[in-house]
Design a protein around this motif. Structure first.
Motif, mmCIF file in Angstrom:
data_model
loop_
_atom_site.group_PDB
_atom_site.id
_atom_site.type_symbol
_atom_site.label_atom_id
_atom_site.label_comp_id
_atom_site.label_asym_id
_atom_site.label_seq_id
_atom_site.Cartn_x
_atom_site.Cartn_y
_atom_site.Cartn_z
ATOM 1 N N GLY A 1 0.798 -1.209 0.000
ATOM 2 C CA GLY A 1 0.000 0.000 0.000
ATOM 3 C C GLY A 1 0.833 1.262 0.000
ATOM 4 N N PRO A 2 0.176 2.344 0.365
ATOM 5 C CA PRO A 2 -1.218 2.424 0.842
ATOM 6 C C PRO A 2 -2.214 2.519 -0.315
ATOM 7 C CG PRO A 2 -0.183 4.573 0.962
ATOM 8 C CD PRO A 2 0.864 3.646 0.434
ATOM 9 N N TRP A 3 -3.071 1.515 -0.436
ATOM 10 C CA TRP A 3 -4.083 1.467 -1.499
ATOM 11 C C TRP A 3 -5.458 1.632 -0.868
ATOM 12 C CZ3 TRP A 3 -1.646 1.272 -6.082
ATOM 13 C CH2 TRP A 3 -0.380 0.713 -6.128
ATOM 14 N N ASP A 4 -5.674 2.760 -0.232
ATOM 15 C CA ASP A 4 -6.918 2.948 0.516
ATOM 16 C C ASP A 4 -7.738 4.121 -0.022
ATOM 17 O OD1 ASP A 4 -5.260 4.976 1.218
ATOM 18 O OD2 ASP A 4 -5.359 4.663 3.377
ATOM 19 N N GLY A 5 -7.602 4.390 -1.308
ATOM 20 C CA GLY A 5 -8.400 5.461 -1.886
ATOM 21 C C GLY A 5 -7.682 6.796 -1.948
ATOM 22 N N ARG A 6 -6.547 6.917 -1.287
ATOM 23 C CA ARG A 6 -5.787 8.162 -1.387
ATOM 24 C C ARG A 6 -5.085 8.251 -2.739
ATOM 25 N NH1 ARG A 6 -2.219 7.991 3.927
ATOM 26 N NH2 ARG A 6 -2.625 5.759 3.764
ATOM 27 N N ASP A 7 -4.552 9.383 -3.058
ATOM 28 C CA ASP A 7 -3.845 9.542 -4.328
ATOM 29 C C ASP A 7 -2.718 8.520 -4.433
ATOM 30 O OD1 ASP A 7 -5.404 11.639 -5.079
ATOM 31 O OD2 ASP A 7 -4.028 13.183 -4.369
ATOM 32 N N ILE A 8 -2.636 7.880 -5.596
ATOM 33 C CA ILE A 8 -1.571 6.917 -5.847
ATOM 34 C C ILE A 8 -0.386 7.674 -6.427
ATOM 35 C CG2 ILE A 8 -0.932 4.832 -7.096
ATOM 36 C CD1 ILE A 8 -3.943 4.169 -7.247
ATOM 37 N N ARG A 9 0.761 7.579 -5.806
ATOM 38 C CA ARG A 9 1.938 8.319 -6.246
ATOM 39 C C ARG A 9 2.886 7.363 -6.985
ATOM 40 N NH1 ARG A 9 1.779 13.308 -3.614
ATOM 41 N NH2 ARG A 9 -0.418 13.611 -3.047
ATOM 42 N N GLU A 10 2.564 7.108 -8.260
ATOM 43 C CA GLU A 10 3.316 6.122 -9.033
ATOM 44 C C GLU A 10 4.790 6.471 -9.181
ATOM 45 O OE1 GLU A 10 0.504 7.545 -10.009
ATOM 46 O OE2 GLU A 10 -0.917 6.068 -10.801
ATOM 47 N N ASN A 11 5.098 7.772 -9.187
ATOM 48 C CA ASN A 11 6.486 8.155 -9.444
ATOM 49 C C ASN A 11 7.452 7.592 -8.408
ATOM 50 O OD1 ASN A 11 4.894 10.170 -7.909
ATOM 51 N ND2 ASN A 11 6.870 11.139 -7.578
ATOM 52 N N TYR A 12 6.951 7.187 -7.231
ATOM 53 C CA TYR A 12 7.853 6.664 -6.207
ATOM 54 C C TYR A 12 8.257 5.212 -6.459
ATOM 55 C CZ TYR A 12 7.021 10.828 -3.398
ATOM 56 O OH TYR A 12 6.962 12.126 -2.953
ATOM 57 N N PHE A 13 7.421 4.443 -7.164
ATOM 58 C CA PHE A 13 7.773 3.032 -7.316
ATOM 59 C C PHE A 13 7.979 2.586 -8.762
ATOM 60 C CE2 PHE A 13 3.085 3.059 -6.585
ATOM 61 C CZ PHE A 13 2.652 2.584 -7.811
ATOM 62 N N VAL A 14 7.902 3.496 -9.727
ATOM 63 C CA VAL A 14 8.079 3.063 -11.113
ATOM 64 C C VAL A 14 9.511 2.595 -11.385
ATOM 65 C CG1 VAL A 14 6.189 4.380 -12.100
ATOM 66 C CG2 VAL A 14 8.419 5.477 -11.821
ATOM 67 N N GLY A 15 10.479 3.105 -10.635
ATOM 68 C CA GLY A 15 11.847 2.624 -10.817
ATOM 69 C C GLY A 15 11.951 1.133 -10.529
ATOM 70 N N ALA A 16 11.253 0.683 -9.496
ATOM 71 C CA ALA A 16 11.249 -0.746 -9.172
ATOM 72 C C ALA A 16 10.575 -1.550 -10.275
ATOM 73 C CB ALA A 16 10.540 -0.970 -7.836
ATOM 74 N N LEU A 17 9.464 -1.038 -10.810
ATOM 75 C CA LEU A 17 8.766 -1.738 -11.891
ATOM 76 C C LEU A 17 9.651 -1.849 -13.129
ATOM 77 C CD1 LEU A 17 5.217 -0.116 -11.642
ATOM 78 C CD2 LEU A 17 5.979 -2.291 -10.677
ATOM 79 N N ALA A 18 10.365 -0.766 -13.452
ATOM 80 C CA ALA A 18 11.241 -0.792 -14.620
ATOM 81 C C ALA A 18 12.339 -1.838 -14.452
ATOM 82 C CB ALA A 18 11.850 0.591 -14.846
ATOM 83 N N ALA A 19 12.887 -1.938 -13.243
ATOM 84 C CA ALA A 19 13.946 -2.923 -12.989
ATOM 85 C C ALA A 19 13.403 -4.343 -13.130
ATOM 86 C CB ALA A 19 14.525 -2.713 -11.591
ATOM 87 N N MET A 20 12.207 -4.584 -12.608
ATOM 88 C CA MET A 20 11.598 -5.914 -12.730
ATOM 89 C C MET A 20 11.335 -6.267 -14.185
ATOM 90 S SD MET A 20 8.732 -5.810 -9.719
ATOM 91 C CE MET A 20 9.059 -4.973 -8.181
ATOM 92 N N THR A 21 10.809 -5.301 -14.934
ATOM 93 C CA THR A 21 10.521 -5.558 -16.339
ATOM 94 C C THR A 21 11.797 -5.834 -17.105
ATOM 95 O OG1 THR A 21 8.634 -4.040 -16.192
ATOM 96 C CG2 THR A 21 9.364 -4.652 -18.390
ATOM 97 N N ALA A 22 12.828 -5.052 -16.842
ATOM 98 C CA ALA A 22 14.106 -5.231 -17.548
ATOM 99 C C ALA A 22 14.711 -6.602 -17.271
ATOM 100 C CB ALA A 22 15.078 -4.133 -17.141
ATOM 101 N N ARG A 23 14.447 -7.155 -16.079
ATOM 102 C CA ARG A 23 14.977 -8.481 -15.742
ATOM 103 C C ARG A 23 14.051 -9.604 -16.176
ATOM 104 N NH1 ARG A 23 17.553 -5.905 -11.240
ATOM 105 N NH2 ARG A 23 15.674 -5.996 -9.983
#
Length: 417
Positions: free
Chosen positions: A88-110
């Motif tokens: 989370g926090p996935w409870d209806g508040r604003d989702i701040r994707e910019n904080y975790f997209v680096g992790a997603l990019a690394a996972m995708t690249a691998r």
């Protein structure tokens, strides 16, 4: 490796005082854990556990989640990184994707597509307002890897994003990698639409030449808007019929501009480029303020085709409408379009139409454009003219420019086709 270990050792030394004061119970322990992991210290796991136990402060929870997840992904601990993101926090508040997209990019690249699919299932169930950053970190990385089929399979997930450019880049990638049957199967259903002709003609001119000829023959009878004429002229140029498109006897200024714009967009021969310039030169002076978008489109196409005099004339005519209440809108449109294609002088001339006190927001795309096109000295000079009252001024704009330049140069963060 020695440098990385030295940096990790320094990070450990710097983290100790921060941990001692007890004010940072997540981000500092996470950073220390990553440094210890680089050094091979078994105490890293305990520090990661400490950080994870303090993920959710009263504010900026996404910043903590993203920081920890990015560090874990950077170390190759992808399963743990995703588990942190899904907490989370996935409870209806604003989702701040910019904080975790680096992790997603690394996972995708691998190639951890199983984890990305799990993330998609959870993320899109939250009905995010905009997923552009996630799109870039996943589909954008796939395109850089050359995994065009998977990129096309993931694109439907992003129904609220503008994905046309990425889709065309993926299809072009299939075509260039000799998966032409699959590529054409994705293009052919759209061919009843005239707006699909230019891309189809870019792939296989011979296959659409007859359709282009038929549309040229009935162009005066069809109810074609300027956007349609741009598409038709571009497709005609790609199939060798650009001169015929320019010869169509349209008399309205916007229509003649559209034909010239379409030919210029196709990267014509010097002779055909000169013919397009000749067709557009007179009518561009007749364009009204409400049709300024056609001038900007012409300026962009002319700049890309090397018709710099025509580009300057088109942008100058568009700038002439930057008066009264329209100043900000006109300047914004010109600065963004001109900066993107590297017509930096034209963008700067438009910016100067605004009062100095109102230039901060519109300076961002120009400074980013300077960085994208390698004009870093110009970017710095522009930054020096901006206020520096808080991070949203010089700091934020300079970071955005650096990030854009990095996306254009680093694998996995490339430009759309």
């Amino acid at each position: 490796i020695d440098s990385a270990r030295e940096l990790a050792a320094l990070a450990c030394r710097e983290a100790i005082p921060v941990l001692a004061d007890g004010l940072d119970t997540c981000m500092a322990p996470a950073s220390l854990a990553a440094a210890l992991a680089v050094l091979g210290d078994p105490a890293a796991d305990a520090r990661f556990a400490e950080a994870e136990a303090n993920l959710f402060p009263e504010t900026n929870a996404f910043e903590h989640v993203g920081h920890l997840a990015t560090l874990l992904a950077g170390l190759g601990r992808d399963d743990h990184a995703l588990a942190v993101i899904l907490k989370g926090p996935w409870d209806g508040r604003d989702i701040r994707e910019n904080y975790f997209v680096g992790a997603l990019a690394a996972m995708t690249a691998r190639g951890r597509f199983d984890l990305i699919e799990r993330f998609f299932d959870h993320y899109f169930a939250q009905d995010p307002w905009s997923a552009d950053k996630v799109l870039d970190a996943t589909v954008g990385v796939l395109l850089a890897r050359g995994d065009f089929a998977r990129a096309l399979a993931w694109l439907p997930r992003f129904e609220r994003c503008s994905t046309d450019a990425l889709e065309r880049r993926a299809i072009h990638g299939l075509w260039d990698s000799n998966q032409r049957t699959d590529a054409w199967a994705r293009v052919e259903p759209g061919l009843p639409s005239i707006t699909c002709l230019p891309f189809a003609a870019a792939l296989d001119p011979a296959r659409v030449a007859a359709e282009v000829e038929a549309r040229l023959a009935r162009a005066m009878r069809d109810d074609l808007r300027p956007g349609h004429l741009i598409a038709l002229a571009e497709a005609a140029t790609r199939t060798g019929a650009g001169a015929r498109a320019l010869a169509l006897p349209f008399t309205a200024a916007v229509d003649r501009l559209a034909l010239a714009t379409g030919v210029l967009q196709a990267g014509p021969s010097p002779a055909l480029r000169d013919a397009a310039v000749a067709l557009a030169t007179e009518p561009l002076t007749q364009i009204r303020a409400d049709d300024r978008a056609h001038l900007i489109d012409l300026g962009v196409a002319a700049h890309r085709a090397g018709a710099t005099d025509l580009a300057s004339a088109a942008f100058a005519r568009a700038r002439s409408f930057a008066v009264g209440r329209e100043v900000r809108w006109v300047v914004s449109e010109i600065v963004r379009a001109a900066s993107e294609v590297g017509a930096l002088g034209e963008a700067h001339a438009a910016l100067l139409r605004m009062p100095r006190s109102a230039r901060v927001h519109e300076s961002r795309p120009l400074i980013t454009g300077c960085a994208l096109h390698g004009e870093f000295a110009a970017a710095i000079r522009l930054l020096e003219h901006l206020p520096n009252a808080n991070l949203n001024d010089r700091g934020n704009i300079s970071l955005a420019a650096i990030a854009a330049a990095a996306r254009a140069r680093l694998p996995g963060l490339g430009e759309p086709y």
